[in-house]
Write a protein that holds these residues in place. Sequence first.
Motif, PDB file in Angstrom:
ATOM      1  N   ILE A   1       0.697  -0.863   0.271  1.00 22.53           N
ATOM      2  CA  ILE A   1      -0.144  -0.272   0.254  1.00 22.53           C
ATOM      3  C   ILE A   1       0.567   1.426   0.049  1.00 22.53           C
ATOM      4  O   ILE A   1       0.689   1.616  -0.244  1.00 22.53           O
ATOM      5  N   LEU A   2       1.485   1.487   0.662  1.00 26.80           N
ATOM      6  CA  LEU A   2       2.753   2.188   0.744  1.00 26.80           C
ATOM      7  C   LEU A   2       3.171   2.527  -0.270  1.00 26.80           C
ATOM      8  O   LEU A   2       3.428   3.855  -0.554  1.00 26.80           O
ATOM      9  N   VAL A   3       4.087   1.409  -1.205  1.00 26.10           N
ATOM     10  CA  VAL A   3       4.632   1.569  -2.252  1.00 26.10           C
ATOM     11  C   VAL A   3       3.847   2.042  -3.416  1.00 26.10           C
ATOM     12  O   VAL A   3       4.504   2.883  -4.202  1.00 26.10           O
ATOM     13  N   THR A   4       2.702   2.014  -3.539  1.00 25.83           N
ATOM     14  CA  THR A   4       1.712   2.270  -3.938  1.00 25.83           C
ATOM     15  C   THR A   4       0.930   3.485  -4.592  1.00 25.83           C
ATOM     16  O   THR A   4       1.428   4.190  -5.442  1.00 25.83           O
ATOM     17  N   HIS A   5       1.490   4.574  -3.059  1.00 23.44           N
ATOM     18  CA  HIS A   5       1.484   5.787  -2.317  1.00 23.44           C
ATOM     19  C   HIS A   5       2.697   6.251  -3.170  1.00 23.44           C
ATOM     20  O   HIS A   5       2.647   7.569  -3.919  1.00 23.44           O
ATOM     21  N   MET A   6       3.507   5.458  -2.953  1.00 22.33           N
ATOM     22  CA  MET A   6       5.050   6.373  -3.362  1.00 22.33           C
ATOM     23  C   MET A   6       5.240   6.514  -5.209  1.00 22.33           C
ATOM     24  O   MET A   6       6.282   7.325  -5.335  1.00 22.33           O
ATOM     25  N   GLU A   7       4.189   5.323  -5.403  1.00 25.04           N
ATOM     26  CA  GLU A   7       4.971   5.412  -7.093  1.00 25.04           C
ATOM     27  C   GLU A   7       3.323   5.939  -7.511  1.00 25.04           C
ATOM     28  O   GLU A   7       3.593   5.701  -9.106  1.00 25.04           O
ATOM     29  N   GLY A   8       2.338   6.352  -7.050  1.00 22.53           N
ATOM     30  CA  GLY A   8       1.781   6.652  -7.297  1.00 22.53           C
ATOM     31  C   GLY A   8       1.566   7.997  -8.058  1.00 22.53           C
ATOM     32  O   GLY A   8       2.227   9.058  -8.090  1.00 22.53           O
ATOM     33  N   GLU A   9       0.685   9.295  -8.704  1.00 21.19           N
ATOM     34  CA  GLU A   9       0.737   9.923  -9.367  1.00 21.19           C
ATOM     35  C   GLU A   9       1.207  11.458  -8.392  1.00 21.19           C
ATOM     36  O   GLU A   9       1.359  12.563  -8.069  1.00 21.19           O
ATOM     37  N   ASN A  10       1.060  11.328  -7.440  1.00 24.60           N
ATOM     38  CA  ASN A  10       1.556  12.182  -6.054  1.00 24.60           C
ATOM     39  C   ASN A  10       2.359  11.534  -5.111  1.00 24.60           C
ATOM     40  O   ASN A  10       2.871  11.972  -4.122  1.00 24.60           O
ATOM     41  N   GLY A  11       3.326  10.961  -5.706  1.00 28.55           N
ATOM     42  CA  GLY A  11       4.326  10.432  -5.206  1.00 28.55           C
ATOM     43  C   GLY A  11       5.219  11.583  -4.597  1.00 28.55           C
ATOM     44  O   GLY A  11       6.061  10.729  -3.767  1.00 28.55           O
ATOM     45  N   SER A  12       5.644  13.024  -5.287  1.00 28.35           N
ATOM     46  CA  SER A  12       6.615  13.325  -4.793  1.00 28.35           C
ATOM     47  C   SER A  12       6.305  14.254  -3.191  1.00 28.35           C
ATOM     48  O   SER A  12       6.998  14.681  -2.583  1.00 28.35           O
ATOM     49  N   GLN A  13       4.183  13.276  -2.951  1.00 33.42           N
ATOM     50  CA  GLN A  13       4.276  14.153  -1.233  1.00 33.42           C
ATOM     51  C   GLN A  13       4.906  13.040  -0.645  1.00 33.42           C
ATOM     52  O   GLN A  13       4.628  13.433   0.785  1.00 33.42           O
ATOM     53  N   TYR A  14       5.335  12.056  -1.021  1.00 33.90           N
ATOM     54  CA  TYR A  14       5.556  10.502   0.222  1.00 33.90           C
ATOM     55  C   TYR A  14       6.983  10.674   0.137  1.00 33.90           C
ATOM     56  O   TYR A  14       7.391   8.947  -0.343  1.00 33.90           O
ATOM     57  N   VAL A  15       7.565  11.704   0.240  1.00 34.34           N
ATOM     58  CA  VAL A  15       9.473  11.245   0.172  1.00 34.34           C
ATOM     59  C   VAL A  15       9.523  11.079   2.348  1.00 34.34           C
ATOM     60  O   VAL A  15       9.665  10.102   2.135  1.00 34.34           O
ATOM     61  N   THR A  16       9.122  11.577   2.627  1.00 37.74           N
ATOM     62  CA  THR A  16       9.237  11.424   3.796  1.00 37.74           C
ATOM     63  C   THR A  16       7.568  10.887   5.004  1.00 37.74           C
ATOM     64  O   THR A  16       6.318  11.317   4.367  1.00 37.74           O
ATOM     65  N   VAL A  17       7.902  10.457   5.766  1.00 35.66           N
ATOM     66  CA  VAL A  17       6.731  10.545   7.495  1.00 35.66           C
ATOM     67  C   VAL A  17       5.426  11.596   6.941  1.00 35.66           C
ATOM     68  O   VAL A  17       4.783  11.759   7.155  1.00 35.66           O
ATOM     69  N   GLN A  18       6.479  12.556   7.617  1.00 32.11           N
ATOM     70  CA  GLN A  18       6.282  14.237   7.544  1.00 32.11           C
ATOM     71  C   GLN A  18       5.174  14.542   6.793  1.00 32.11           C
ATOM     72  O   GLN A  18       4.157  15.320   6.992  1.00 32.11           O
ATOM     73  N   SER A  19       6.012  14.710   5.256  1.00 31.70           N
ATOM     74  CA  SER A  19       5.200  15.093   3.715  1.00 31.70           C
ATOM     75  C   SER A  19       4.148  14.377   3.604  1.00 31.70           C
ATOM     76  O   SER A  19       3.424  15.475   3.163  1.00 31.70           O
ATOM     77  N   MET A  20       4.833  13.035   4.073  1.00 35.95           N
ATOM     78  CA  MET A  20       3.026  12.227   3.616  1.00 35.95           C
ATOM     79  C   MET A  20       1.670  12.673   4.800  1.00 35.95           C
ATOM     80  O   MET A  20       0.906  12.889   4.421  1.00 35.95           O
ATOM     81  N   VAL A  21       2.259  12.808   6.076  1.00 35.25           N
ATOM     82  CA  VAL A  21       1.140  12.771   7.030  1.00 35.25           C
ATOM     83  C   VAL A  21       0.512  14.490   6.473  1.00 35.25           C
ATOM     84  O   VAL A  21      -0.405  14.734   6.842  1.00 35.25           O
ATOM     85  N   LYS A  22       0.975  15.571   6.122  1.00 31.98           N
ATOM     86  CA  LYS A  22       0.772  16.756   6.506  1.00 31.98           C
ATOM     87  C   LYS A  22      -0.050  16.898   4.421  1.00 31.98           C
ATOM     88  O   LYS A  22      -1.096  17.324   4.797  1.00 31.98           O
ATOM     89  N   TYR A  23       0.818  16.042   3.796  1.00 36.04           N
ATOM     90  CA  TYR A  23      -0.448  16.016   2.341  1.00 36.04           C
ATOM     91  C   TYR A  23      -1.619  14.701   2.368  1.00 36.04           C
ATOM     92  O   TYR A  23      -2.418  15.586   2.395  1.00 36.04           O
ATOM     93  N   GLU A  24      -1.764  14.241   3.148  1.00 36.02           N
ATOM     94  CA  GLU A  24      -2.747  13.673   3.361  1.00 36.02           C
ATOM     95  C   GLU A  24      -4.038  14.007   4.711  1.00 36.02           C
ATOM     96  O   GLU A  24      -5.052  14.550   4.355  1.00 36.02           O
ATOM     97  N   LEU A  25      -3.776  14.726   5.426  1.00 34.93           N
ATOM     98  CA  LEU A  25      -4.684  15.687   6.722  1.00 34.93           C
ATOM     99  C   LEU A  25      -4.721  16.518   5.242  1.00 34.93           C
ATOM    100  O   LEU A  25      -5.560  17.154   5.815  1.00 34.93           O
ATOM    101  N   ASP A  26      -4.265  17.288   4.983  1.00 31.21           N
ATOM    102  CA  ASP A  26      -4.308  18.503   4.568  1.00 31.21           C
ATOM    103  C   ASP A  26      -5.124  18.841   3.469  1.00 31.21           C
ATOM    104  O   ASP A  26      -6.029  19.380   2.600  1.00 31.21           O
TER     105      ASP A  26
END
Length: 212
Positions: free
Chosen positions: A61-86
């Motif tokens: 599941i995580l890899v799918t997010h990382m390789e998806g079209e918004n993958g650039s938001q999934y670089v760090t735990v911090q960027s992922m949390v911020k992106y998904e919350l926002d």
Amino acid sequence: MLDFPSTLKEVLDTFKLCLSENKEVYLEHYVAGWRGLVKFLNCLGSVFGFISKDAVNKIKILVTHMEGENGSQYVTVQSMVKYELDNELVDLTKRGIHPESGCRTLLRLHRALRWLELFLERLRTSNEDGKTSVMCSESYNESLAQHHPWMVRKAAGMAFCVLPGRPAFFEVMNVGPPEQVVAMLGEALPLISDVYQITEEFYAQHNMLDLP
Ligand code: 1PW
């Protein structure tokens, strides 16, 4: 994507790479560390299959997010949390439209990492006749078990019973003689602990430690 690490030492080394200079947790290395752990779990026998299967799903599941079209938001735990919350991509109170958010998926692996940390610490400080099954279930009961329903706890308990003894376990770890295993653990554990603590504090700041 990184190669699969083959010994537990390599797995633990992968977790070393997780922290950036400003203490963010790189998802790429976190996932690679987990892949190695799964490989290691599979060496422990087929009873660990049901445990590693869920971890494999979570990794996917995580890899799918990382390789998806918004993958650039999934670089760090911090960027992922911020992106998904926002972007309101996380179910905060009950399961709903985002059952596979990166945040809730990583939280499951994060809780399991605490189990691993407690278990390896017991292993490190145990003596020759220490029982890995006892170390494993005590660590589990102190951590991950609190988030699992009765059925899963029961199955996990059964898997622990057939863990190899300490000498055989050290051999599967493929690091070298016992003293070397102990030394390696002493080096690696503070790093795993760092990754765990930083993730824990970040999730706590965002009130996300109980994501459904
Ligand atoms: C010997 C050292 C062991 C450390 C490895 C840790 C592996 C952790 C995997 C435990 C999985 C148990 C079975 C799955 C339960 C899921 O329901 C649960 N997943 C986890 C990782 O706890 C919760 O995920 P869910 O159901 O909310 O998607």
